[in-house]
Every structure is written in C-alpha cells, then in structure tokens.
Motif scaffolding. Sequence first.
Motif, mmCIF file in Angstrom:
data_model
loop_
_atom_site.group_PDB
_atom_site.id
_atom_site.type_symbol
_atom_site.label_atom_id
_atom_site.label_comp_id
_atom_site.label_asym_id
_atom_site.label_seq_id
_atom_site.Cartn_x
_atom_site.Cartn_y
_atom_site.Cartn_z
ATOM 1 N N LYS A 28 -6.350 -17.595 29.855
ATOM 2 C CA LYS A 28 -6.912 -18.692 29.060
ATOM 3 C C LYS A 28 -7.511 -18.119 27.783
ATOM 4 C CE LYS A 28 -8.189 -23.031 28.480
ATOM 5 N NZ LYS A 28 -9.303 -23.634 29.256
ATOM 6 N N HIS A 39 -8.773 -15.360 34.951
ATOM 7 C CA HIS A 39 -9.303 -16.036 36.130
ATOM 8 C C HIS A 39 -9.502 -15.061 37.281
ATOM 9 C CE1 HIS A 39 -7.399 -19.999 34.545
ATOM 10 N NE2 HIS A 39 -8.491 -19.670 33.910
ATOM 11 N N ARG A 90 -11.446 -20.946 37.354
ATOM 12 C CA ARG A 90 -10.268 -21.791 37.183
ATOM 13 C C ARG A 90 -10.294 -22.575 35.881
ATOM 14 N NH1 ARG A 90 -7.128 -23.563 41.328
ATOM 15 N NH2 ARG A 90 -6.018 -24.563 39.617
ATOM 16 N N ALA A 91 -11.465 -23.077 35.463
ATOM 17 C CA ALA A 91 -11.550 -23.935 34.280
ATOM 18 C C ALA A 91 -12.679 -23.445 33.389
ATOM 19 C CB ALA A 91 -11.776 -25.384 34.683
ATOM 20 N N GLN A 121 -14.560 -23.881 29.163
ATOM 21 C CA GLN A 121 -14.634 -24.597 27.893
ATOM 22 C C GLN A 121 -15.746 -23.988 27.064
ATOM 23 O OE1 GLN A 121 -14.482 -28.906 28.021
ATOM 24 N NE2 GLN A 121 -15.585 -29.096 26.092
ATOM 25 N N SER A 139 -10.733 -27.476 39.686
ATOM 26 C CA SER A 139 -9.461 -27.235 39.015
ATOM 27 C C SER A 139 -9.482 -27.605 37.540
ATOM 28 C CB SER A 139 -8.335 -27.997 39.718
ATOM 29 O OG SER A 139 -8.627 -29.373 39.783
ATOM 30 N N GLU A 140 -10.232 -28.641 37.156
ATOM 31 C CA GLU A 140 -10.320 -29.064 35.756
ATOM 32 C C GLU A 140 -11.774 -29.373 35.431
ATOM 33 O OE1 GLU A 140 -7.961 -29.171 33.432
ATOM 34 O OE2 GLU A 140 -6.353 -28.554 34.789
#
Length: 913
Positions: free
Chosen positions: A399, A413, A461-462, A464, A524-525
Amino acid sequence: MKFTKLFLISGLLSTAAFNISSAELVKVSDQPAIPKSIGLEMNHGQSSGEVLFLHRSPESNLAITPQAVLYSPINTQLKIVGGESNPLVTYGDTIPNAVNVYHGADESKWLTGIPVHGWARLNNVYPGISLEYKPNDAGQLVMKWIIQPEGDPEKILLEYPDSIDISQTLEKTLIVRLDQSRISPTIRIPAAVAYQSAIEGDPELLQKAISFRILSPKQFGFTVESRDPTLPLTIEILLINSGSFALAPGPVIDEKNNYFVAENINDAAGKAPPFTSGLWGGCGIAVESPIPCTDSAITKYSAQGKLLFRTYLSGTHSEQANYLNLTSTETIQVTGSVSSQDFPVSATAHQRNHAGPAPVYDSRTTVTGDFFASTLDSSNGHLKGSTYLGGPEADLLEKTETGQDGSIYLIAHRATKDLPVSGSPLSGQCPGNPCLNGYAARLSDSLDQLVYGTYLPGFTRATQVDLDGSLYFSGSADPGFPTTPDAYQTSATERKAFIARLLPTGNVLTFGTYYNKSGVYGISEMAVAGDGSVWASVSLPEVSTPQFSYTKQNLIRISADGKKLLHESEISTPSHLGVDHQGNLITTSNYDNITASPNSLLSQSCGSGSFTRRNPEGETVFATYLPAHYSFSGVNGNNELLLRNPQGTTFRLDESRASFNPFAGCVVDGAQFAPDQPLSAGEIVSIFGKNMGPEEGVAFELVNDKLPTTLGKTQVLVNGEPASLLYVSAAQINLILPFSLEVGSSPTIQVITPLSALSTGKGNVISSYSAQAPAIHPFRIYGEIPPLAAALNQDGSVNSRENPAVLGSVIALFATGGGQTEPASMAGEVTPLSLYPLAERNINIRVNGAGVNRGLEILYAGGAPGLVAGVNQINIRLPEELPESIIQEGVLSFTISSPGSSSTAIVAVKQPE
C-alpha cells in the motif's frame, strides 16, 4: 421421461414492480481509451546494438533488427533469409522526444528524448521488395511487404530457427511449434492478406487470394494467386507476442485532462544479452524457458489520446509498479517492488543500494527484493528522484499513501525482519519469527530523507493518511496490542480486530483500541471521517455448508479519540469505504444483497455490485445496484457518485432526478443470472434495468405456437433481429437470443420501448457481448442454500431434498446456452416431442470432490421436448456408487463444462435401498 412446463418457465418470470421516477446516469466527460501502442521506439542504446527499434504493446512485444524480428522472453526470432543485410531505413509519423529510459544507477547511461515513429520501412530488402513495420490500432505489429512489379514475391523467405514444425490450418493460420520446454511453445500468425493497387494507399484495392508456402519445418514464404504483374503487390501479416499489463489504478488526470498511466511491460529486448545463440536467464523460472522480466513504464497522453511521453524505470531484473499519483506541484509519484540490483536511483536518494536478496533465475517463484519510490516531472517525464527502501529479506510493497505535503508512505501489511527504522519508532523490530506485523515508512517528497520507519503492531489490512500526516491503520492483532488508556476496548484474549492512529512523527499512538466481539477476526476496509472518527468493516465468522460458504461483515464507527463505539450494524462485504464532503459514508460492494431505494438506478442485481450512501448515524439514505462493466470513480464536489464505463466515459449518478428514461444495465444468462458469461445462439437471457416496460410485468402467451416479439409494447432487437420474449417489466426482460448468432461474433442488443422512442428516438443499446461456444447453465430453484438445480428424477418427479434421486438412476437436468440443435431449432417455437440433440455437444460433466475424478454418463443433450426452443435438457445417469464423503447432507455437486464456460449443479441423491 416426463417434464413439467410450469416448473421450468416459472423460474424465468420473476415479477418486479419498479418506480418509474428514478435516478439517472448523466454523462460528465469522455476519457479516450488507452492506446494499444505508442509506436516504434528508436534504439538509442536501451537495447543491443543490432536492434533498430522496439515495439512494446500488450499484443506484440518485439525488437526489430535489419534481418530479424526478436521475440522476448521466449528467446526466439523470425529471420529474413537471403535479404539485404544493411538496407536503407526510413521513418515516418515521428514524435520527437517521446521516450525516456532510466536503466541502472549510472546517470551517464540514462537516456532521454528518444523519438517514436508511426512506421519504419526497410528499403529493397530483396530486389524490388521493401518491408514496412507499422503498429495497428489493436496494438499488433504489421509486417508489410511491398512488392513492385519487377519484384518476385516468392523471393521472400522467412525462418524460425527454433521451430520444430510449421503447419497451416484450414483458415490459413500459420502454426509454428517451438521446443516444448519454452514458456510459449507455439507462435500463431493469422491468415495473410494480399492486395494490389496502382497507387499506394489507394482505397480501391484488389484483394488477392494468398496462403503460406511451407518450405521446411523452419522456413515459409507466400503463394499469391492471380497476381497482376503490372501492379504493385502488398502482403501483410500480424506479429503477435504478449507484452504488457496495466497495474496501477487510474488513469490519473491533470487539470488539462491529460492522463497518466503506469504499466509493467515485458522487456522487448531481454534483460541479459539478448538473442544470442545460447540461452539467457529470465525472471524467476528455468533459464531455458524464462518468464518475462518487467520494466515499469509511466506514460502521459493528451486529452485526445496523443502520446506525450513514456518513461521507463528499468533494471536488469524486474520492477513492479503498483501506485501512481500526481501531486499539486506537478510531480508524478510512482512506487512498487523491485528485484533489480541496479534500479535507477538518484544521487540524493535516501537508500542508494539494493538491500534485498539477489534475484533468482532458476526458481519458479520470483523473489522480490525492496520497495522503490520515484518521482518524475509531469511535463516531460524526466526523473527527479528515486530511491530503494528495504531490508535483507524479500519485501513486498502492499500500500502507498501520499500526504498533503507530498511525503510518501510505504506500507507492508506483513513485514519482514530488519526493515529500515529511524528516530524513536513506535516499534523498532518485529518480535515474531516469522514476522507477522505491519510496517510503515514515511519518505520526504524529495525521497532523500526517511522521516520515520517503524513496525506496526498487528497484521495491517487497511490504512489512511489524515490531513495532518497522521497514519490510521487497522487489521487484526493478538493479545498485547498497545491500546491507549480509556480506549473502547483495551484487551483481548485471542486475535481480534483493532484500529489505531499514529502521530506524523511515527513514534506515538494517539489512540489504539480493539474491537472485541465473539468470533471477530479483523478489519478489511476503513475510512476516516472529517471529525477524525473511523468507519470500518469487520470480518465476522464464516458461514459454511459443505457446498457453500460466505463471510459476514459488521460496519462500525469508532470516535476520534478511540474511546466510544458510535455505530454498529451488518453490511455486505465492501470493496470501498469513503466519506463524502457532507460526512456521509459511501460504500461499494461486490456482493449483491442490498435493499435498493425506490429511486435507485437499478433495483435488481447485475452481478456488478452495489452502491450505498449512509448518513453520519449510519442510516441508509440511498442504495442502488450498479450496471455491468461500470467501475467506481469516486464522488464529486456535490457528493454524487461517479462511474466510468469501459470506453472511458464518466457519468455522475443524479439520485434526486425524476427520470423517465429507460436504462438497460446488463445482460445475464437466464439460468444463474451470471454476468460476463459468453452468450450462445438460442440462449435464454435476462436484461435488468429500469423503465424498460410496464410497471406490472407481462408474461408471454403463445400465438400460433410461437413466442411474441413484442410484449407490453416493448421490443428487443439483437443485431437488428426481433427476439422472442418471455417476460417484460420495467426492471426485467427475459428473452431468447436468435439462433442466427455466430460463434465469435459480438451482438448488439437494443431495447425499444415507447418511452425510449419518445425520449431518444433510438432506443436503449447495451454494450456488445461475445457469442461463443456452447455454455451450459443449470436453472436454479431459489430459497435453498445451496440451491438445487432444476432437475427431474427418473419417474418424472421434481428432484428435491425431500425427493432425492437414487444413485444409478437417470435424472434430467434443464439448462440453456447449448447452441443450435440438429434438426435446427427455430426462434420462438416450441421444441417438438422428439429428440433434437445439440449440433455441437462440447459438454462434459464431472463429479466434484476431493480425490474423485469421475464423469457422469450423458444419455441425451439437446432441446427439451415440449418446451420453448432455447431450453436444453440433459439426461444423465448417476454413478451407482460414490464415497460417502462426496455425498454431504444428501446432495451431489458436479461441474458442467464446455469450451464457453463451466458451472456447478447440485442435485439431491440417496444411496440405493
């Protein structure tokens, strides 16, 4: 065997009321399709000296010398035998300064300003014969022989030195077989084309019959019939060799609507000294049959699709770009994973040397070494900065995020040992062996400083990045995660979901909390709202049966300080979470179990997923299914959903507009309602949409033993031919495709309604779908998990769990998509009470189950007697005995396959008494 007409047809006539005032897609802009080829790249030193130019495209990745066409990575060539060794080369349609090649760490060997040509001509290769190379619109390289009246086409002699056999099919396709140890042991050249004209480029061409003239297992030429010796003759063949694939999401578009794409492209010349008489090493497989080594390519096109530049980032082994971004300072950022030990890095790079393991050439697994990050000038593609980042093990970048200040966050991850850390990291090492933690590094925008590098507790996993540079991360963690005081949940006794926020300095958590529910595993998100609160989707325990399983998800919202759970509800597994400008949560999902809003664009699933908007309290304010082949592009300034179709046109979804325009969202097979399946002649299909017919559905009535072609004032044209209709409503049309469809064709399907005639005068056109070889799909009885196939037992009764078939008996399975029958079936008619077997019985049925490789005996496959043409009946004899492990919960699963597709059918069975 008996069969029940109502039993079959009722499955096609699901009614659906539809609100005629509904949302509408409104065209925003067109984005040109990414060109298949940029042209012919001159060799200015990026390839070996004998190479004149390179052609790198998805369809034909080749290097051209004066005497040969070189294929990579299969290390073979097409030689021109007996021709001029050094012909005069001329070029045309030139784009100057189009290509930059950055290979290796030696800046003196970096190349910029390489021209690209639209065509190249090798003059007088043979007396009176010249050779022209030119890419076509499909990205294939055209080899064009231009023979003047004084030239002799039989002088043209071509050779594959590595060929062991050359043959020609009835369709005049040339088949070249190479040694079977190669990764691509067969080369195909489609049928040649020959034509004559007094003036080059004259549209009034006289096409000539031509075939390949096979001279030996290695050599071939051409035979042209009825050549006019007074006119020039042109012979064209297509050279195909798979070359590239796009990886980075995009395209990324600037303010002038120029667009940028990142691709990983097979090296057209080979990474080691190319095309010698010996073998050369590839990337990650045995040297005699290498898989491609890839270069990362960043290409800029104008709003009209014109090439502006392409920049290659290249090392001796492989580069895999997976992120592309354009910053406010007109800088292109590209990141990925790299195995090359000589990747181009800048003098001021934070990490100039490759730290990962050496590339592996004789293994079937490509070993990845480090991360890379590079920046380019968006005006000309010149390299501004570039760096490695990695440790001694094989690292894989998963990512990338960009901060407001242009800094680049590289995230793994599942990290490896001894990755770079700096300052006072949150965690300076990975405690487990193997390492199961995440990792994050923040690089300065100039790529010369590591702001921080730190391991992240838990399996990430996620992620931002917030406006202030904080990194939100989430996933799953074992007991011992460093939660913060007064967090929502501070402890766990087993692996649970977590959410945390890391300060911009990378050394302190402002909050960290578990989401500790029974059976919950991980997140997951994730999406961060404007107030700092966090939305997340959390995996719940998997629901399983022997033939069916799925995972549930919870939607949660954690407060900005990590101390409170603000929302919790069930949600379909999302493919995207985001927060719009008004604080609403937007979700897209690939799973289809929403409750569509009354004003939705589509009220039924097209198999393409769904879109939902929720208010800050988590209440659904709008939900719709999405049309087939449309991708999610984000939300505009007015909080409207943006979708892009495969042709690059962007649409906004107006949720408030009272639209009366018909809309056809997708065509699916009429058995399993599965999109993206090949369509066959005579197949029953369904169209899902809105306002396509009366709000109350209308079912067919036979007239003179034929189905109608107009129903509820709606008509469907397939290639202009009226189709037989089974059912029409506002939201769904069931029809039978004409038997005139040809294998390999792309039919156009058009819905004509009174509304569409009034609003557009043209009706509503659905994008083309391929009609391919027979594809068999079982009908399903709904309401059961897993659903049973539509089948009759040997006594004519309906197969069900309460009425299973006995092993060894015959069952009749009903399907669609088998294609034409013999005698030929007629569209709209009822199949007579006699046998109409499939004209092409390319079907196979095999029992599913570990260790079982057993076929079922097909007694009959063809039209179903007494039912409308398009319904297929397959009579099969069940095995007399099967292991108990294969028959679970009283059902037997088997796969029906054909050249066109395959699908799974389930019937209820029992052992003989």
